[in-house]
Design a protein around this motif. Structure first.
Motif, PDB file in Angstrom:
ATOM      1  N   VAL A  15      15.516  -0.647  -5.310  1.00 23.75           N
ATOM      2  CA  VAL A  15      14.654  -0.347  -4.158  1.00 23.75           C
ATOM      3  C   VAL A  15      13.900   0.960  -4.384  1.00 23.75           C
ATOM      4  CG1 VAL A  15      14.643   0.261  -1.701  1.00 23.75           C
ATOM      5  CG2 VAL A  15      16.033  -1.657  -2.503  1.00 23.75           C
ATOM      6  N   MET A  16      14.591   1.954  -4.939  1.00 27.09           N
ATOM      7  CA  MET A  16      13.933   3.237  -5.230  1.00 27.09           C
ATOM      8  C   MET A  16      12.840   3.067  -6.274  1.00 27.09           C
ATOM      9  SD  MET A  16      17.240   5.793  -5.207  1.00 27.09           S
ATOM     10  CE  MET A  16      16.307   7.315  -5.348  1.00 27.09           C
ATOM     11  N   LEU A  17      13.100   2.230  -7.284  1.00 30.79           N
ATOM     12  CA  LEU A  17      12.080   1.939  -8.282  1.00 30.79           C
ATOM     13  C   LEU A  17      10.863   1.282  -7.643  1.00 30.79           C
ATOM     14  CD1 LEU A  17      14.183   0.525 -11.270  1.00 30.79           C
ATOM     15  CD2 LEU A  17      13.056   2.734 -11.145  1.00 30.79           C
ATOM     16  N   CYS A  18      11.128   0.370  -6.725  1.00 32.58           N
ATOM     17  CA  CYS A  18      10.053  -0.362  -6.065  1.00 32.58           C
ATOM     18  C   CYS A  18       9.171   0.579  -5.243  1.00 32.58           C
ATOM     19  CB  CYS A  18      10.652  -1.452  -5.181  1.00 32.58           C
ATOM     20  SG  CYS A  18       9.429  -2.530  -4.426  1.00 32.58           S
ATOM     21  N   PHE A  19       9.802   1.380  -4.380  1.00 35.13           N
ATOM     22  CA  PHE A  19       9.045   2.306  -3.534  1.00 35.13           C
ATOM     23  C   PHE A  19       8.384   3.395  -4.375  1.00 35.13           C
ATOM     24  CE2 PHE A  19      11.468   0.479  -0.038  1.00 35.13           C
ATOM     25  CZ  PHE A  19      10.513   0.482   0.988  1.00 35.13           C
ATOM     26  N   GLY A  20       9.112   3.884  -5.375  1.00 40.77           N
ATOM     27  CA  GLY A  20       8.547   4.929  -6.229  1.00 40.77           C
ATOM     28  C   GLY A  20       7.302   4.466  -6.947  1.00 40.77           C
ATOM     29  N   GLY A  21       7.354   3.270  -7.549  1.00 41.50           N
ATOM     30  CA  GLY A  21       6.186   2.731  -8.229  1.00 41.50           C
ATOM     31  C   GLY A  21       5.027   2.496  -7.282  1.00 41.50           C
ATOM     32  N   ASN A  22       5.331   2.005  -6.076  1.00 42.83           N
ATOM     33  CA  ASN A  22       4.280   1.722  -5.088  1.00 42.83           C
ATOM     34  C   ASN A  22       3.585   3.006  -4.649  1.00 42.83           C
ATOM     35  OD1 ASN A  22       2.879  -0.258  -3.672  1.00 42.83           O
ATOM     36  ND2 ASN A  22       4.076   0.060  -1.830  1.00 42.83           N
ATOM     37  N   TRP A  23       4.350   4.062  -4.388  1.00 40.64           N
ATOM     38  CA  TRP A  23       3.747   5.328  -3.950  1.00 40.64           C
ATOM     39  C   TRP A  23       2.955   5.976  -5.075  1.00 40.64           C
ATOM     40  CZ3 TRP A  23       8.569   7.462  -0.901  1.00 40.64           C
ATOM     41  CH2 TRP A  23       8.638   6.775   0.321  1.00 40.64           C
ATOM     42  N   LEU A  24       3.468   5.852  -6.286  1.00 42.86           N
ATOM     43  CA  LEU A  24       2.735   6.395  -7.423  1.00 42.86           C
ATOM     44  C   LEU A  24       1.382   5.702  -7.569  1.00 42.86           C
ATOM     45  CD1 LEU A  24       2.587   8.178  -9.928  1.00 42.86           C
ATOM     46  CD2 LEU A  24       3.877   6.436 -11.156  1.00 42.86           C
ATOM     47  N   VAL A  25       1.386   4.384  -7.409  1.00 37.33           N
ATOM     48  CA  VAL A  25       0.149   3.618  -7.493  1.00 37.33           C
ATOM     49  C   VAL A  25      -0.814   4.003  -6.369  1.00 37.33           C
ATOM     50  CG1 VAL A  25      -0.827   1.308  -7.187  1.00 37.33           C
ATOM     51  CG2 VAL A  25       1.104   1.661  -8.722  1.00 37.33           C
ATOM     52  N   SER A  26      -0.302   4.097  -5.147  1.00 37.41           N
ATOM     53  CA  SER A  26      -1.158   4.425  -4.006  1.00 37.41           C
ATOM     54  C   SER A  26      -1.884   5.750  -4.210  1.00 37.41           C
ATOM     55  CB  SER A  26      -0.322   4.483  -2.719  1.00 37.41           C
ATOM     56  OG  SER A  26       0.245   3.229  -2.433  1.00 37.41           O
ATOM     57  N   GLY A  27      -1.136   6.751  -4.664  1.00 36.76           N
ATOM     58  CA  GLY A  27      -1.747   8.051  -4.915  1.00 36.76           C
ATOM     59  C   GLY A  27      -2.761   7.998  -6.043  1.00 36.76           C
ATOM     60  N   GLY A  28      -2.421   7.297  -7.118  1.00 37.30           N
ATOM     61  CA  GLY A  28      -3.313   7.197  -8.266  1.00 37.30           C
ATOM     62  C   GLY A  28      -4.588   6.444  -7.960  1.00 37.30           C
ATOM     63  N   ALA A  48      -1.642  -0.340 -13.361  1.00 39.59           N
ATOM     64  CA  ALA A  48      -0.750  -0.879 -14.399  1.00 39.59           C
ATOM     65  C   ALA A  48       0.206   0.197 -14.910  1.00 39.59           C
ATOM     66  CB  ALA A  48      -1.572  -1.451 -15.552  1.00 39.59           C
ATOM     67  N   TYR A  49      -0.332   1.388 -15.142  1.00 39.23           N
ATOM     68  CA  TYR A  49       0.518   2.486 -15.607  1.00 39.23           C
ATOM     69  C   TYR A  49       1.574   2.817 -14.552  1.00 39.23           C
ATOM     70  CZ  TYR A  49       1.969   7.079 -17.254  1.00 39.23           C
ATOM     71  OH  TYR A  49       2.724   8.141 -17.680  1.00 39.23           O
ATOM     72  N   GLY A  50       1.140   2.891 -13.298  1.00 36.32           N
ATOM     73  CA  GLY A  50       2.081   3.227 -12.223  1.00 36.32           C
ATOM     74  C   GLY A  50       3.179   2.205 -12.057  1.00 36.32           C
ATOM     75  N   THR A  51       2.801   0.913 -12.071  1.00 36.79           N
ATOM     76  CA  THR A  51       3.822  -0.119 -11.877  1.00 36.79           C
ATOM     77  C   THR A  51       4.665  -0.337 -13.128  1.00 36.79           C
ATOM     78  OG1 THR A  51       2.187  -1.842 -12.406  1.00 36.79           O
ATOM     79  CG2 THR A  51       2.536  -1.328 -10.084  1.00 36.79           C
ATOM     80  N   SER A  52       4.251   0.224 -14.264  1.00 38.20           N
ATOM     81  CA  SER A  52       5.078   0.160 -15.479  1.00 38.20           C
ATOM     82  C   SER A  52       6.057   1.327 -15.569  1.00 38.20           C
ATOM     83  CB  SER A  52       4.186   0.167 -16.738  1.00 38.20           C
ATOM     84  OG  SER A  52       3.503  -1.047 -16.873  1.00 38.20           O
ATOM     85  N   THR A  53       5.886   2.332 -14.716  1.00 40.24           N
ATOM     86  CA  THR A  53       6.776   3.489 -14.798  1.00 40.24           C
ATOM     87  C   THR A  53       8.236   3.161 -14.469  1.00 40.24           C
ATOM     88  OG1 THR A  53       5.933   4.119 -12.607  1.00 40.24           O
ATOM     89  CG2 THR A  53       5.081   5.328 -14.497  1.00 40.24           C
TER      90      THR A  53
END
Length: 311
Positions: A15-28, A48-53
């Motif tokens: 769940v943390m990976l999911c939310f973390g990737g989503n927020w990273l993408v939103s900001g980017g 793509a980079y954000g959701t691959s993190t």
């Protein structure tokens, strides 16, 4: 009791990976929009980079002692991205794709997949193989940067400014995303290993299934949100870009940090990864991934999961 706790912590980590990737993408994406970058390029780069993190974070956490998880995670994620993510997305809404994706980016995705197979022939991905993949990442990054700058020159449309704090908010989202990804990755990997040993499953199978699906959730969520908003280019570009980054960046980092041993049975998974990529190529010939294609991809992915557990 230890199994229950490990299962709960694995879910928490995912769940943390999911939310973390989503927020990273939103900001980017917010920052990228300010520079007039197209939806397709945003999908293939920032998104793509954000959701691959999550895959990157999980692979760094597994580097050294659990290299089988790295290999399984990357192959499994690439298969899940096409079978699960594009399959489910196409079932919900047929995906209209620009032919330029077919002409350039998908062949690149297939090319790096073949490269991964070739450097695996000696039974190991060494430090030098990792460096080779990272050099490939640099070349691909340069290619996408030039493409983005060209499109920026072609797009003279002014971007509406949303206030002076937009960059601060975006940077904050990126920071939160990275923090969640880091913690979530270690929770997921450590506890998935415990579960694998408890149920007699190999780390490779856990990487191909539980961790691969978990770290593909950001791609699934981001693609569905993008498609729901009418940006199918972002959704599909995200998957193609993620599959490229998974091999060049994540496998590159994993191999460079500690090397990755290649087992003989992994070539079956390699072949399935290539087949899923080729099916995407066939589906894009008409410029649309329709619901029938989506159903076929989803069924194929379920069949692959069954095969993985029983082979």
């Amino acid at each position: 009791m230890e199994v229950v706790i490990s299962a709960i912590l694995t879910v928490v980590g995912l769940v943390m990976l999911c939310f973390g990737g989503n927020w990273l993408v939103s900001g980017g994406v917010t920052i990228a929009r300010k520079f007039r970058i197209s939806n397709l390029v945003i999908g293939m780069t920032i998104v793509a980079y954000g959701t691959s993190t999550p895959e990157l974070a999980a692979s760094i956490a597994a580097a050294g002692d659990h290299s089988a998880i790295i290999l399984g995670n990357i192959i499994g994620s690439n298969i899940a991205n096409v079978g699960m993510v594009i399959g489910i997305a196409a079932i919900l809404v047929p995906l209209a794709i620009k032919k330029s994706v077919l002409r350039k980016e998908i062949p690149i995705m297939l090319g790096v997949s073949v490269l991964l197979i070739l450097i695996s022939i000696d039974g190991e991905l060494s430090h030098y193989d990792g460096i080779l993949l990272l050099v490939g990442l640099g070349v691909f990054g340069y290619y996408t940067f030039k493409d983005a700058m060209k499109q920026r020159q072609d797009d003279k449309e002014d971007v509406k400014q949303n206030g002076g704090n937009v960059y601060l908010k975006s940077i904050g989202l990126i920071g939160l995303g990275i923090g969640l990804l880091y913690i979530g990755a270690f929770l997921t990997v450590d506890n998935a290993v415990i579960l694998a040993k408890e149920f007699g499953l190999s780390e490779k199978i856990i990487g191909l299934t539980v961790i691969a699906i978990g770290t593909s959730l950001p791609e699934l969520i981001t693609s569905l949100i993008a498609i729901r908003k009418g940006h199918s280019d972002i959704g599909v570009g995200n998957i193609i870009g993620s599959n490229i980054y998974n091999i060049l960046m994540i496998m590159g980092v994993g191999a460079a940090l500690g090397g990755v041993m290649i087992s003989a049975d992994v070539y079956v998974d390699y072949a399935i990864m290539i087949l899923f990529s080729l099916s995407l190529l066939i589906g894009l010939k008409t410029g649309v991934i329709n619901r029938v294609m989506g159903v076929c991809l989803a069924i194929g992915y379920v069949a692959y999961l069954v095969l993985t557990f029983f082979k």
